[in-house]
Enzyme design. Structure first.
Site, PDB file in Angstrom:
ATOM      1  N   GLU A   1      -3.338  -8.546   3.256  1.00 54.38           N
ATOM      2  CA  GLU A   1      -3.185  -9.128   4.595  1.00 54.38           C
ATOM      3  C   GLU A   1      -4.365  -8.831   5.509  1.00 54.38           C
ATOM      4  OE1 GLU A   1      -1.976  -4.914   5.161  1.00 54.38           O
ATOM      5  OE2 GLU A   1      -1.734  -6.403   3.571  1.00 54.38           O
TER       6      GLU A   1
ATOM      7  N   HIS B   1      -4.273  -4.145   0.303  1.00 55.43           N
ATOM      8  CA  HIS B   1      -3.991  -4.710   1.619  1.00 55.43           C
ATOM      9  C   HIS B   1      -4.458  -6.174   1.671  1.00 55.43           C
ATOM     10  CE1 HIS B   1      -2.497  -1.434   4.117  1.00 55.43           C
ATOM     11  NE2 HIS B   1      -3.351  -0.613   3.518  1.00 55.43           N
TER      12      HIS B   1
ATOM     13  N   CYS C   1       0.825  -1.213   0.000  1.00 54.31           N
ATOM     14  CA  CYS C   1       0.000   0.000   0.000  1.00 54.31           C
ATOM     15  C   CYS C   1       0.861   1.267   0.000  1.00 54.31           C
ATOM     16  CB  CYS C   1      -0.998  -0.022   1.159  1.00 54.31           C
ATOM     17  SG  CYS C   1      -2.391   1.121   0.885  1.00 54.31           S
TER      18      CYS C   1
END
Length: 314
Positions: free
Chosen positions: A239, A237, A142
């Site tokens: 994760e 993102h 990001c």
């Protein structure tokens, strides 16, 4: 994958509850193998949540990974205790003479600032410069990806008219499907985004040292890498867990920011309903491919050579 982390790190119990194999430092010291050394530069304000999310993604191969948590010495964190930082994190000065197989640079909620106006920008530049000679492969996430693009290749970020928040459909770039980072990817896949700025796909494609690998019609550039495979850039993102976007949305509502509801996240875009989670398989594959093809299979056996002249000549 056995993740080697400090015995008392909060993520240890959470990951164990998910049946993820977490190896304590004591047990790891009694195994006669060389673990991969990965340094996680955590720029997110929610340090503990981000630690857990990243470690979860690094947990699905038979490799042993030794994690070093890194923080900025030039920035005072407000959302985590000093005791946690002092116990589990190191500063750049403490590791600058070490070498690592991989590095992960997370996002940070500073997109609207010019890079040079971020209080820790000089230190981050020092770390990225160091990574070129001390780290075999770096994964940027990001804002970390936007910062890496600017620092290494001079590509600027651009502010969006409104926050890009939600889970978006992406497609692989057709002529890049044999790239190891994309192995096992479906033609179309979903991933979360949460940012106020973007790096434009056209700018990446125009750079001779970069390869654009995946894009979204709504969210723009998502995945890119350097032609030498040493820098990987993820502009979303992957994760994030199920509730991260929702927590950010509720935080912004409480601040009176009046954000838009994250797109394609809640059933019928209704925040009163539990959110969907349909990007985890892609997220796991992305991290596994990076760790396998761009770190484990290509890093020098002697970690002291990682990122050095001999390594770069391979």
């Amino acid at each position: 994958m056995p993740i080697r982390i400090p015995d008392a790190l909060p993520a240890t119990d959470l990951l164990a509850q998910e049946n993820i194999f977490v190896m304590t430092e004591y047990r790891a010291m009694h195994q006669d193998i060389r673990p991969l050394r990965v340094v996680l530069l955590n720029l997110m304000p929610t340090k503990v949540a981000t630690e857990t999310q990243i470690l979860r993604r690094l947990s699905n191969t038979p490799l042993q990974v030794e994690i070093t948590l890194l923080r900025m010495a030039s920035h005072a964190a407000k959302n985590v205790s000093e005791q946690h930082l002092d116990t589990f994190y190191r500063t750049f000065k403490q590791i600058e003479h070490e070498h690592f197989d991989g590095m992960i640079i997370t996002g940070a909620p500073v997109e609207r600032l010019e890079f040079e106006d971020v209080d820790y920008w000089p230190e981050l530049c020092q770390i990225m410069e160091w990574g070129a000679t001390h780290v075999h492969s770096t994964l940027h996430i990001c804002w970390g990806a936007q910062a890496g693009m600017f620092f290494h290749y001079g590509i600027q970020k651009h502010e969006l008219a409104q926050k890009m928040s939600g889970v978006f459909r992406h497609r692989r770039i057709v002529d890049k499907v044999t790239t190891p980072l994309l192995r096992g990817f479906d033609d179309m896949f979903w991933a979360p985004h949460s940012r106020y700025t973007e790096v434009r796909a056209a700018d990446i494609e125009a750079h001779p040292m970069l390869d654009l690998l995946a894009v979204s019609e709504e969210a723009g550039a998502y995945l890119a890498k350097s032609s030498d495979d040493r820098n990987i850039f993820v502009f979303g993102h992957p994760e994030y867990d199920r509730y991260t976007l929702g927590n950010e949305y509720e935080r912004d509502v409480a601040k009176g920011i009046f954000p838009q509801v994250p797109k394609h996240y809640y059933p019928h875009d209704d925040p009163a309903q539990p959110p969907y989670s349909f990007w985890r398989a892609h997220a796991q594959l992305l991290y596994t491919n990076w760790l396998n093809y761009y770190v484990y299979q290509t890093t020098p056996y002697d970690v002291r050579l990682a990122g050095g002249k001999e390594d770069r000549a391979l």
